[in-house]
Enzyme design. Structure first.
Site, short mmCIF file in Angstrom:
data_model
loop_
_atom_site.label_atom_id
_atom_site.label_comp_id
_atom_site.label_asym_id
_atom_site.label_seq_id
_atom_site.Cartn_x
_atom_site.Cartn_y
_atom_site.Cartn_z
N GLY A 137 36.81 56.09 40.95
CA GLY A 137 38.30 55.55 40.82
C GLY A 137 38.63 55.19 39.60
N PHE A 171 34.06 48.44 44.88
CA PHE A 171 35.61 48.91 44.65
C PHE A 171 36.22 49.84 45.86
CE2 PHE A 171 33.12 49.15 40.17
CZ PHE A 171 34.20 48.05 39.64
N SER A 193 42.17 41.00 44.67
CA SER A 193 43.42 40.97 44.11
C SER A 193 44.16 39.76 44.26
CB SER A 193 44.08 42.02 44.91
OG SER A 193 45.53 42.42 44.65
N TYR A 209 47.10 45.46 53.70
CA TYR A 209 46.28 45.58 52.53
C TYR A 209 45.80 44.41 52.02
CZ TYR A 209 45.08 45.97 47.50
OH TYR A 209 44.70 45.77 46.39
N LYS A 252 41.92 42.36 51.71
CA LYS A 252 41.28 41.63 50.47
C LYS A 252 40.77 40.08 50.87
CE LYS A 252 41.33 45.03 47.62
NZ LYS A 252 40.18 45.63 47.33
C1 WQD Z 1 55.08 46.04 39.22
C2 WQD Z 1 56.35 45.66 38.96
C3 WQD Z 1 57.94 46.17 40.65
C4 WQD Z 1 57.44 50.51 40.30
C5 WQD Z 1 50.75 46.38 43.46
C6 WQD Z 1 50.05 45.86 44.61
C7 WQD Z 1 48.72 45.03 44.40
C8 WQD Z 1 48.08 45.67 43.61
C9 WQD Z 1 48.73 46.38 42.28
C10 WQD Z 1 46.62 47.57 44.46
C11 WQD Z 1 57.12 44.76 40.18
C12 WQD Z 1 58.41 47.04 39.46
C13 WQD Z 1 57.47 49.18 40.11
C14 WQD Z 1 58.39 51.25 40.10
C15 WQD Z 1 59.57 49.06 39.37
N1 WQD Z 1 47.38 46.59 44.43
N2 WQD Z 1 58.32 48.33 39.72
N3 WQD Z 1 59.92 50.26 39.58
O1 WQD Z 1 53.58 45.17 42.97
O2 WQD Z 1 52.74 43.67 41.18
O3 WQD Z 1 51.10 44.98 42.54
O4 WQD Z 1 49.82 47.12 42.63
O5 WQD Z 1 45.89 48.34 44.28
O6 WQD Z 1 48.15 44.40 45.46
O7 WQD Z 1 50.91 44.82 45.47
O8 WQD Z 1 52.49 46.35 41.06
O9 WQD Z 1 53.13 48.22 39.61
O10 WQD Z 1 53.97 48.31 41.76
O11 WQD Z 1 55.08 46.70 40.30
O12 WQD Z 1 60.67 48.18 38.92
O13 WQD Z 1 58.76 52.38 40.21
O14 WQD Z 1 57.16 46.89 38.45
O15 WQD Z 1 58.95 45.85 41.45
O16 WQD Z 1 58.05 43.84 39.50
P1 WQD Z 1 52.72 45.20 42.09
P2 WQD Z 1 53.72 47.55 40.63
#
Ligand code: WQD
Length: 337
Positions: free
Chosen positions: A10, A80, A124, A148, A152
């Protein structure tokens, strides 16, 4: 050390594999390729010059895990492997609990049987739930908003209890913030299936012309520009954190938790601007409603990892954006070339 990487094909596992080998360790990968591609293994060989032993198995499969442990003589496990899509976990909670908990229990049982005593777990920042305040410190209250995240947190508890009962066991729980970027070679990186959920893969797919525009989820949060703030960390920095964690586990018993983040929060629009500047590409975007379950701000206090592990994130946001783009532009279809 000889280290088993479950989910080693991954995004984070493959980058960690490279850093472990660079640090003089041996890596063995177990992955069922349910969310990764066999091409990763060839690229890892190309980048490390080593034939990394690979088991195409589900690590919840007790018999296959047992025969792998019987053969390999591991010193440590970095776990992982796991389902990781927040939305899917809400729709299919039992699938998430079954898979993520079963794999961990199977590994712990095999480790006890074969006297393998070092365990590093991919946790996480999601386990902090809706934070009372930022930056987040390891001792702060936990609680999740989706299955999810609960897997964790439950696994953190299982591992903590296992280490309390078995004085030989060392457990390091790594709470990742938002990993982005890719290996600077442009040969390995993040290859999400379908339309990306996470911000950076979405932006790179807009940049390559696969998606028309980015939707920014909300611009009315109490942040400097109204968009959500996160702690984006270069995946190579994160990978190096695992090398420190495994070496720490080898020397210390019991359970320790570390945040792996930079300590800096950037908003969605900060990221869009940084990506545009670093790569000289325009990213069209529209403001959309808030996404369910999102929080305003989430960033780490990384002091404990610095003081105890001697680890600190080093890469700039500019490099994270450049490396994400190099990976995407060199591999427009991910590993499917
Ligand atoms: C980041 C920011 C969105 C997409 C998630 C999981 C976490 C971990 C990582 C993993 C936020 C904004 C996003 C888009 C946007 N999981 N956004 N438009 O939500 O912090 O974490 O992923 O395996 O557990 O919760 O990450 O990258 O989705 O979002 O505006 O198309 O970008 O609202 O503010 P997040 P993210």
């Amino acid at each position: 050390m000889k280290i088993l990487l479950t989910g080693g094909a991954g995004f984070i596992g493959s980058h960690t594999c490279i850093e472990l080998i660079k640090a003089g360790h041996k890596a063995v990968i177990a992955d069922d390729l349910s969310n990764s591609k066999p091409a990763v293994l060839e690229r890892l060989k190309e980048l490390t010059g080593q034939d990394i032993p690979f088991y195409n198995i589900d690590v919840a499969d007790k018999e296959k895990v047992d025969s792998m442990f019987a053969k390999e003589n591991f010193d440590a496990v970095i776990h992982f492997a796991g389902f990781k899509a927040v939305g899917e976990s809400v729709a299919k909670p039992l699938m998430y609990y079954r898979n993520n908990l079963d794999t961990t229990l199977t590994l712990l049982e095999a480790m006890a049987k074969y006297n393998v005593n070092n365990f590093v777990f991919s946790s996480s920042a999601t386990v902090y739930g809706v934070p009372e305040r930022v930056p987040l410190v390891e001792g702060m209250k936990t609680g999740c908003t989706n299955p999810y995240g609960w897997t964790k947190l439950m696994i953190e508890q299982i591992l903590t209890d296992a280490a309390a009962a078995d004085k030989n066991l060392s457990v390091v729980l790594l709470r990742y913030f938002n990993p982005i970027g890719a290996h600077p070679s442009g040969r390995i990186g993040e290859d999400p299936t379908g339309i990306p959920n996470n911000l950076l893969p979405y932006i790179t797919q807009v940049a390559i012309g696969k998606l028309p525009q980015l939707g920014v989820f909300g611009n009315d949060y109490p942040t400097h520009d109204g968009t959500g703030v996160r702690d984006y960390i270069h995946v190579v920095d994160l990978a190096k954190g695992h090398v420190k964690a495994i070496e720490y586990a080898d020397k210390n018993k019991g359970t320790e938790i570390f945040n792996l983040g930079t300590g800096i929060g950037y908003s969605v629009l900060d990221i869009v601007k940084a990506f545009e500047k670093a790569n000289d590409i325009k990213i069209p975007y529209v403001i959309k409603p808030r996404r369910d379950g999102d929080i305003a701000e989430c960033y780490a206090d990384p002091t404990k990892a610095r003081d105890v592990l001697g680890w600190q994130a080093e890469e700039t946001l500019e490099n994270m954006c450049k490396d994400s783009w190099r990976w995407q532009s060199n591999n427009p279809k991910g590993y499917e070339e």
